[in-house]
Design a protein around this motif. Sequence first.
Motif, PDB file in Angstrom:
ATOM      1  N   GLN A  55      -2.554 -38.481 -84.046  1.00 30.13           N
ATOM      2  CA  GLN A  55      -1.509 -39.295 -83.428  1.00 30.13           C
ATOM      3  C   GLN A  55      -2.006 -40.711 -83.122  1.00 30.13           C
ATOM      4  O   GLN A  55      -1.281 -41.691 -83.330  1.00 30.13           O
ATOM      5  N   LEU A  56      -3.234 -40.837 -82.636  1.00 29.83           N
ATOM      6  CA  LEU A  56      -3.768 -42.156 -82.304  1.00 29.83           C
ATOM      7  C   LEU A  56      -3.893 -43.018 -83.549  1.00 29.83           C
ATOM      8  O   LEU A  56      -3.567 -44.213 -83.529  1.00 29.83           O
ATOM      9  N   GLY A  57      -4.336 -42.413 -84.648  1.00 30.71           N
ATOM     10  CA  GLY A  57      -4.451 -43.161 -85.896  1.00 30.71           C
ATOM     11  C   GLY A  57      -3.112 -43.684 -86.379  1.00 30.71           C
ATOM     12  O   GLY A  57      -3.008 -44.837 -86.840  1.00 30.71           O
ATOM     13  N   GLN A  58      -2.081 -42.869 -86.261  1.00 30.83           N
ATOM     14  CA  GLN A  58      -0.746 -43.303 -86.661  1.00 30.83           C
ATOM     15  C   GLN A  58      -0.261 -44.471 -85.794  1.00 30.83           C
ATOM     16  O   GLN A  58       0.347 -45.422 -86.296  1.00 30.83           O
ATOM     17  N   ARG A  59      -0.551 -44.416 -84.520  1.00 24.24           N
ATOM     18  CA  ARG A  59      -0.049 -45.437 -83.603  1.00 24.24           C
ATOM     19  C   ARG A  59      -0.811 -46.752 -83.736  1.00 24.24           C
ATOM     20  O   ARG A  59      -0.233 -47.828 -83.529  1.00 24.24           O
ATOM     21  N   LEU A  60      -2.102 -46.675 -84.066  1.00 22.94           N
ATOM     22  CA  LEU A  60      -2.918 -47.884 -84.151  1.00 22.94           C
ATOM     23  C   LEU A  60      -2.991 -48.466 -85.559  1.00 22.94           C
ATOM     24  O   LEU A  60      -3.433 -49.607 -85.736  1.00 22.94           O
ATOM     25  N   GLY A  61      -2.601 -47.680 -86.554  1.00 20.49           N
ATOM     26  CA  GLY A  61      -2.681 -48.160 -87.929  1.00 20.49           C
ATOM     27  C   GLY A  61      -4.089 -48.204 -88.469  1.00 20.49           C
ATOM     28  O   GLY A  61      -4.384 -48.927 -89.439  1.00 20.49           O
ATOM     29  N   GLN A  62      -4.998 -47.436 -87.871  1.00 24.23           N
ATOM     30  CA  GLN A  62      -6.370 -47.306 -88.327  1.00 24.23           C
ATOM     31  C   GLN A  62      -6.744 -45.819 -88.324  1.00 24.23           C
ATOM     32  O   GLN A  62      -6.305 -45.067 -87.446  1.00 24.23           O
ATOM     33  N   ILE A 269      -6.204 -48.016 -74.808  1.00 27.76           N
ATOM     34  CA  ILE A 269      -6.442 -46.614 -75.174  1.00 27.76           C
ATOM     35  C   ILE A 269      -5.818 -45.691 -74.127  1.00 27.76           C
ATOM     36  O   ILE A 269      -5.235 -44.647 -74.460  1.00 27.76           O
ATOM     37  N   GLU A 270      -5.936 -46.062 -72.867  1.00 27.38           N
ATOM     38  CA  GLU A 270      -5.324 -45.285 -71.789  1.00 27.38           C
ATOM     39  C   GLU A 270      -3.811 -45.181 -71.986  1.00 27.38           C
ATOM     40  O   GLU A 270      -3.224 -44.099 -71.860  1.00 27.38           O
ATOM     41  N   LYS A 271      -3.174 -46.306 -72.320  1.00 30.52           N
ATOM     42  CA  LYS A 271      -1.729 -46.323 -72.536  1.00 30.52           C
ATOM     43  C   LYS A 271      -1.346 -45.434 -73.719  1.00 30.52           C
ATOM     44  O   LYS A 271      -0.392 -44.646 -73.634  1.00 30.52           O
ATOM     45  N   GLN A 272      -2.098 -45.542 -74.815  1.00 27.68           N
ATOM     46  CA  GLN A 272      -1.816 -44.727 -75.992  1.00 27.68           C
ATOM     47  C   GLN A 272      -2.024 -43.244 -75.690  1.00 27.68           C
ATOM     48  O   GLN A 272      -1.251 -42.387 -76.138  1.00 27.68           O
ATOM     49  N   SER A 273      -3.052 -42.933 -74.914  1.00 26.98           N
ATOM     50  CA  SER A 273      -3.348 -41.537 -74.580  1.00 26.98           C
ATOM     51  C   SER A 273      -2.204 -40.916 -73.785  1.00 26.98           C
ATOM     52  O   SER A 273      -1.777 -39.784 -74.057  1.00 26.98           O
ATOM     53  N   ALA A 274      -1.701 -41.659 -72.795  1.00 27.45           N
ATOM     54  CA  ALA A 274      -0.603 -41.141 -71.974  1.00 27.45           C
ATOM     55  C   ALA A 274       0.631 -40.866 -72.821  1.00 27.45           C
ATOM     56  O   ALA A 274       1.301 -39.835 -72.662  1.00 27.45           O
ATOM     57  N   ALA A 275       0.919 -41.778 -73.756  1.00 25.19           N
ATOM     58  CA  ALA A 275       2.093 -41.603 -74.614  1.00 25.19           C
ATOM     59  C   ALA A 275       1.926 -40.415 -75.558  1.00 25.19           C
ATOM     60  O   ALA A 275       2.858 -39.619 -75.757  1.00 25.19           O
ATOM     61  N   ILE A 276       0.743 -40.286 -76.135  1.00 26.15           N
ATOM     62  CA  ILE A 276       0.496 -39.198 -77.091  1.00 26.15           C
ATOM     63  C   ILE A 276       0.613 -37.839 -76.418  1.00 26.15           C
ATOM     64  O   ILE A 276       1.214 -36.901 -76.958  1.00 26.15           O
ATOM     65  N   MET A 277       0.042 -37.713 -75.217  1.00 27.43           N
ATOM     66  CA  MET A 277       0.022 -36.412 -74.566  1.00 27.43           C
ATOM     67  C   MET A 277       1.381 -36.010 -74.005  1.00 27.43           C
ATOM     68  O   MET A 277       1.554 -34.881 -73.537  1.00 27.43           O
ATOM     69  N   LYS A 278       2.373 -36.917 -74.068  1.00 32.10           N
ATOM     70  CA  LYS A 278       3.743 -36.576 -73.679  1.00 32.10           C
ATOM     71  C   LYS A 278       4.574 -36.082 -74.854  1.00 32.10           C
ATOM     72  O   LYS A 278       5.679 -35.570 -74.666  1.00 32.10           O
ATOM     73  N   LEU A 279       4.056 -36.248 -76.075  1.00 31.09           N
ATOM     74  CA  LEU A 279       4.826 -35.870 -77.254  1.00 31.09           C
ATOM     75  C   LEU A 279       5.035 -34.356 -77.296  1.00 31.09           C
ATOM     76  O   LEU A 279       4.080 -33.587 -77.159  1.00 31.09           O
ATOM     77  N   PRO A 280       6.264 -33.895 -77.506  1.00 28.86           N
ATOM     78  CA  PRO A 280       6.529 -32.450 -77.533  1.00 28.86           C
ATOM     79  C   PRO A 280       5.686 -31.711 -78.567  1.00 28.86           C
ATOM     80  O   PRO A 280       5.201 -30.604 -78.298  1.00 28.86           O
TER      81      PRO A 280
END
Length: 324
Positions: A55-62, A269-280
Amino acid sequence: MTFPRLLRALGSAGLIALAAGAVHAQGWPTKPIRLLVGSPPGGPSDITARTFADQLGQRLGQPVVVENRPGAGNNLAAGAAARAEPDGTTLVLSPDTVLTVNPLVYTSGDFNATRDLVNISVIASFSQMLVCNPSAGVRNVADLTAKARAGSMMYASGGPGVPGHLATEMFLEQTGVRMQHVPYRGPAPATQAVLAGEVACGFLATPTVLPHVKSGRLVALAVSSQATSALAPEVPTLAKALNQPDLDVSFRLVLQAASGTPPAIVAEIEKQSAAIMKLPQVRDRLKNFDLTAVGSSSAQAQQVMNAEMKRWEPVVKRLGLKSE
C-alpha cells in the motif's frame, strides 16, 4: 500537542530546523524504500510488513521492498535501520520488544533502539495463544495451574525475551506457579517441540498454532490479549481465565526509522501509515492473521513504548535476561 501549540513552543532555532526539514522532504522519496523485518517470512511482522509495503508503494509511487533479516531478537534488522542514512528510505518494522526488552538484554555493542531509532507509528497489535500438547492432560488454564503446582513442567518459546516468553512469565507471575523455560531459535521450532511433546506448553503466535488446534494436535487454553481472537472466539482470554479483567498481554508492531530522519519525512510517513491502516482491505487481511490494524501517531507510539518499558523492565530484571 496541536500544530499551533507546537509552533508556539518552538524557539527560532526550532523553526529553522522545521523549515529545513520541510525543504528536505520536498520530492521525497526519490528512490525505492527498504522495509526491514527482523523475522523470517510468514510471521506476524512479515505479514504486516508486506501488506503495508504494498500500500505504501502505491501511495508514494516508489517500490517498497521488504527485506527479512532475522536474528538477535529482531535486533539485526533494527540495528541495520538505525545505521542507515537518516533519509526515510530505510525503515524497519519491529515488535515492541526491540524497544521494551532488548536494550536491557543486549547490553553489549553500539546499538540501542531507544536511542538510535525514532518511532513513527504503531502499525498493528497482536497477541499469543497458550497451547499445550494433549499428552499434558490439561484442558484449561485452571488445569495447567494445578498441574504446574503439583510437579515440574516445561514451556517453550521462540527465544529469551520474545513475546511468547514474556506472555508466559506474566502468566506465571499472576498465578504464582513455576514452569521451566525452554527457549528455541524462533517460534517455528518452539511449535514443533510442543507438537512433538518435548515440551508441554507454550504461548505462541495464534496463526502458527491454530491449524494444529483445529486438527486436535494441540489444545488451546487462552489468548494473551484482552479481547478474544477473531480466529478462535471460543478460546477464552487469559484475563477471563484468571478473573483479572484488566490483564492485557498484547504486543505491538512499530514502524521506525533512524534517529535524525527529518521531521517532515517522519510526519509524511506517519500520515501515510494512519491512512493505510484504516483501509478495509488492510484491516481485513491482518484480521485473518490475528493482527489488529492500528496506525497511531508518532507521539502516541512513543507514549505506548514508554508505558511498555515500565511494565516489562521488572520482569526482565527478575528473570536476569542477558544475551549470550
